[in-house]
Design a protein around this motif. Structure first.
Motif, PDB file in Angstrom:
ATOM      1  N   PHE A 227      16.363  40.228  40.756  1.00 30.86           N
ATOM      2  CA  PHE A 227      16.823  40.741  39.468  1.00 30.86           C
ATOM      3  C   PHE A 227      18.338  40.614  39.402  1.00 30.86           C
ATOM      4  O   PHE A 227      19.072  41.221  40.195  1.00 30.86           O
ATOM      5  CB  PHE A 227      16.414  42.209  39.309  1.00 30.86           C
ATOM      6  CG  PHE A 227      16.621  42.745  37.924  1.00 30.86           C
ATOM      7  CD1 PHE A 227      15.759  42.413  36.896  1.00 30.86           C
ATOM      8  CD2 PHE A 227      17.682  43.600  37.639  1.00 30.86           C
ATOM      9  CE1 PHE A 227      15.934  42.919  35.613  1.00 30.86           C
ATOM     10  CE2 PHE A 227      17.870  44.106  36.364  1.00 30.86           C
ATOM     11  CZ  PHE A 227      16.992  43.765  35.346  1.00 30.86           C
ATOM     12  N   ASN A 228      18.823  39.794  38.471  1.00 31.02           N
ATOM     13  CA  ASN A 228      20.253  39.524  38.329  1.00 31.02           C
ATOM     14  C   ASN A 228      20.825  40.339  37.180  1.00 31.02           C
ATOM     15  O   ASN A 228      20.211  40.446  36.117  1.00 31.02           O
ATOM     16  CB  ASN A 228      20.486  38.034  38.079  1.00 31.02           C
ATOM     17  CG  ASN A 228      21.909  37.612  38.425  1.00 31.02           C
ATOM     18  OD1 ASN A 228      22.798  38.442  38.570  1.00 31.02           O
ATOM     19  ND2 ASN A 228      22.116  36.319  38.564  1.00 31.02           N
ATOM     20  N   VAL A 229      22.001  40.895  37.391  1.00 30.87           N
ATOM     21  CA  VAL A 229      22.676  41.699  36.374  1.00 30.87           C
ATOM     22  C   VAL A 229      24.066  41.118  36.139  1.00 30.87           C
ATOM     23  O   VAL A 229      24.884  41.059  37.055  1.00 30.87           O
ATOM     24  CB  VAL A 229      22.797  43.173  36.804  1.00 30.87           C
ATOM     25  CG1 VAL A 229      23.475  43.990  35.701  1.00 30.87           C
ATOM     26  CG2 VAL A 229      21.427  43.746  37.137  1.00 30.87           C
ATOM     27  N   GLN A 230      24.324  40.700  34.907  1.00 32.60           N
ATOM     28  CA  GLN A 230      25.617  40.136  34.521  1.00 32.60           C
ATOM     29  C   GLN A 230      26.229  41.018  33.436  1.00 32.60           C
ATOM     30  O   GLN A 230      25.551  41.423  32.495  1.00 32.60           O
ATOM     31  CB  GLN A 230      25.439  38.723  33.967  1.00 32.60           C
ATOM     32  CG  GLN A 230      24.844  37.733  34.951  1.00 32.60           C
ATOM     33  CD  GLN A 230      25.893  37.148  35.867  1.00 32.60           C
ATOM     34  OE1 GLN A 230      27.055  37.011  35.499  1.00 32.60           O
ATOM     35  NE2 GLN A 230      25.484  36.783  37.071  1.00 32.60           N
TER      36      GLN A 230
ATOM     37  N   ILE B 146      23.629  41.067  30.519  1.00 32.58           N
ATOM     38  CA  ILE B 146      22.512  40.126  30.552  1.00 32.58           C
ATOM     39  C   ILE B 146      21.774  40.311  31.871  1.00 32.58           C
ATOM     40  O   ILE B 146      22.395  40.329  32.939  1.00 32.58           O
ATOM     41  CB  ILE B 146      22.986  38.671  30.424  1.00 32.58           C
ATOM     42  CG1 ILE B 146      23.769  38.477  29.114  1.00 32.58           C
ATOM     43  CG2 ILE B 146      21.805  37.706  30.479  1.00 32.58           C
ATOM     44  CD1 ILE B 146      24.421  37.122  28.991  1.00 32.58           C
ATOM     45  N   THR B 147      20.461  40.447  31.813  1.00 31.84           N
ATOM     46  CA  THR B 147      19.644  40.550  33.019  1.00 31.84           C
ATOM     47  C   THR B 147      18.553  39.488  32.974  1.00 31.84           C
ATOM     48  O   THR B 147      18.100  39.098  31.896  1.00 31.84           O
ATOM     49  CB  THR B 147      19.000  41.939  33.154  1.00 31.84           C
ATOM     50  OG1 THR B 147      18.091  42.146  32.067  1.00 31.84           O
ATOM     51  CG2 THR B 147      20.056  43.026  33.145  1.00 31.84           C
ATOM     52  N   PHE B 148      18.123  39.033  34.145  1.00 31.86           N
ATOM     53  CA  PHE B 148      17.037  38.060  34.219  1.00 31.86           C
ATOM     54  C   PHE B 148      16.496  38.000  35.639  1.00 31.86           C
ATOM     55  O   PHE B 148      17.124  38.478  36.589  1.00 31.86           O
ATOM     56  CB  PHE B 148      17.484  36.664  33.756  1.00 31.86           C
ATOM     57  CG  PHE B 148      18.759  36.173  34.387  1.00 31.86           C
ATOM     58  CD1 PHE B 148      18.743  35.394  35.536  1.00 31.86           C
ATOM     59  CD2 PHE B 148      19.993  36.480  33.828  1.00 31.86           C
ATOM     60  CE1 PHE B 148      19.917  34.930  36.116  1.00 31.86           C
ATOM     61  CE2 PHE B 148      21.171  36.029  34.401  1.00 31.86           C
ATOM     62  CZ  PHE B 148      21.133  35.251  35.550  1.00 31.86           C
ATOM     63  N   CYS B 149      15.302  37.428  35.775  1.00 27.75           N
ATOM     64  CA  CYS B 149      14.630  37.329  37.066  1.00 27.75           C
ATOM     65  C   CYS B 149      14.740  35.898  37.589  1.00 27.75           C
ATOM     66  O   CYS B 149      14.496  34.942  36.849  1.00 27.75           O
ATOM     67  CB  CYS B 149      13.163  37.722  36.934  1.00 27.75           C
ATOM     68  SG  CYS B 149      12.933  39.428  36.372  1.00 27.75           S
TER      69      CYS B 149
ATOM     70  N   ASP C 259      12.560  35.698  31.741  1.00 28.54           N
ATOM     71  CA  ASP C 259      12.638  37.076  31.231  1.00 28.54           C
ATOM     72  C   ASP C 259      14.070  37.542  31.034  1.00 28.54           C
ATOM     73  O   ASP C 259      14.420  38.700  31.331  1.00 28.54           O
ATOM     74  CB  ASP C 259      11.902  38.043  32.168  1.00 28.54           C
ATOM     75  CG  ASP C 259      10.424  37.696  32.311  1.00 28.54           C
ATOM     76  OD1 ASP C 259       9.871  37.113  31.366  1.00 28.54           O
ATOM     77  OD2 ASP C 259       9.836  38.002  33.366  1.00 28.54           O
ATOM     78  N   GLY C 260      14.913  36.643  30.522  1.00 29.36           N
ATOM     79  CA  GLY C 260      16.298  37.025  30.256  1.00 29.36           C
ATOM     80  C   GLY C 260      16.407  37.952  29.059  1.00 29.36           C
ATOM     81  O   GLY C 260      15.789  37.712  28.012  1.00 29.36           O
TER      82      GLY C 260
ATOM     83  N   ILE D 106      16.117  35.318  26.491  1.00 25.83           N
ATOM     84  CA  ILE D 106      15.994  33.942  26.987  1.00 25.83           C
ATOM     85  C   ILE D 106      14.690  33.903  27.795  1.00 25.83           C
ATOM     86  O   ILE D 106      14.682  34.329  28.953  1.00 25.83           O
ATOM     87  CB  ILE D 106      17.188  33.531  27.863  1.00 25.83           C
ATOM     88  CG1 ILE D 106      18.509  33.764  27.127  1.00 25.83           C
ATOM     89  CG2 ILE D 106      17.060  32.067  28.281  1.00 25.83           C
ATOM     90  CD1 ILE D 106      19.737  33.462  27.976  1.00 25.83           C
ATOM     91  N   PRO D 107      13.601  33.451  27.197  1.00 30.18           N
ATOM     92  CA  PRO D 107      12.302  33.519  27.889  1.00 30.18           C
ATOM     93  C   PRO D 107      12.281  32.783  29.222  1.00 30.18           C
ATOM     94  O   PRO D 107      11.786  33.319  30.221  1.00 30.18           O
ATOM     95  CB  PRO D 107      11.334  32.884  26.883  1.00 30.18           C
ATOM     96  CG  PRO D 107      12.001  33.081  25.554  1.00 30.18           C
ATOM     97  CD  PRO D 107      13.474  32.947  25.823  1.00 30.18           C
ATOM     98  N   VAL D 108      12.796  31.560  29.258  1.00 27.00           N
ATOM     99  CA  VAL D 108      12.848  30.778  30.500  1.00 27.00           C
ATOM    100  C   VAL D 108      14.124  29.955  30.507  1.00 27.00           C
ATOM    101  O   VAL D 108      14.681  29.643  29.455  1.00 27.00           O
ATOM    102  CB  VAL D 108      11.629  29.837  30.652  1.00 27.00           C
ATOM    103  CG1 VAL D 108      10.343  30.634  30.805  1.00 27.00           C
ATOM    104  CG2 VAL D 108      11.537  28.870  29.476  1.00 27.00           C
TER     105      VAL D 108
END
Length: 220
Positions: free
Chosen positions: A98-101, A118-121, A136-137, A153-155
């Motif tokens: 899990f990334n957190v920007q 912004i978060t995404f896997c 899953d952005g 951002i789905p993918v």
């Protein structure tokens, strides 16, 4: 009556296509750095065109379509407890990180100044791979007027840039605007990211973003 309705829909679709073509040309001519490659062509798929057409029809007369451009910087937040493996909202075991920007300074056309999160896997790359998949952005622009704009951002794919170069990676993926608070509650839109990443030796990263697209705003 049906002829006039169909004609309105046709003209609306043509305006979307023309505006998106302008976004494509803007992306192609944006000089991010000497080393950075030009953006890939941006074209409107039939699904996206139909989606915008439906949005325009659903809110016809109360919304206006505008070209969207946002420039901002984010950094990986190494202090956020959600950052890392097995945390956040990453339910797909193939995308466990899990990334957190976060960023404090950004500016967008029609929106003004904003902060961002912004978060995404992320799917960890294999040995020797030059692309990093993510999904899953979810993003939030925290606007200066106290309201928020939501983005998904789905993918996407982060592509490593051959070195030496000013940046170490880039991603140019499709995003969609899904709403917000207050006057942006019914905001909708689509676009493409144009982002370049520096990885820090001590850990973390910093990303320069320039995003283009279309946004439907409530006439109010």
């Amino acid at each position: 009556m049906n002829i006039m309705k169909n004609l309105k829909h046709l003209l609306f679709a043509m305006s979307i296509a023309f505006a998106f073509f302008s976004c494509e040309k803007a992306i192609q001519t944006e000089e991010v750095s000497v080393e950075a490659e030009r953006s890939e062509d941006l074209t409107l798929t039939a699904v996206e065109e139909e989606a915008l057409l439906q949005l325009g029809g659903g809110f016809y007369g109360r919304h206006r379509i505008k070209k969207f451009k946002a420039k901002f910087v984010t950094e990986q937040d190494l202090t956020d407890p959600r950052l890392g493996f097995g945390s956040g909202d990453c339910l797909d075991t193939a995308f466990p990180f899990f990334n957190v920007q976060k960023g404090e300074e950004g500016r967008a056309r029609y929106l003004g100044n904003f902060a961002s999160e912004i978060t995404f896997c992320v799917k960890p790359p294999g040995a020797g791979e030059s692309e990093i998949d993510y999904k899953d952005g979810k993003g939030t622009f925290f606007l200066a007027d106290g309201h928020e704009l939501y983005i998904e951002i789905p993918v996407g794919v982060v592509k490593l840039i051959p070195q030496p170069a000013q940046y170490q990676a880039k991603f140019q993926d499709r995003f969609r605007i899904t709403g917000g608070t207050g006057p942006y509650e019914n905001a909708r839109g689509i676009g493409i990211t144009n982002s370049f990443v520096n990885f820090f030796p001590e850990g973390g990263d910093r990303t320069q973003h320039t995003w283009y697209g279309l946004i439907l705003l409530d006439e109010g």
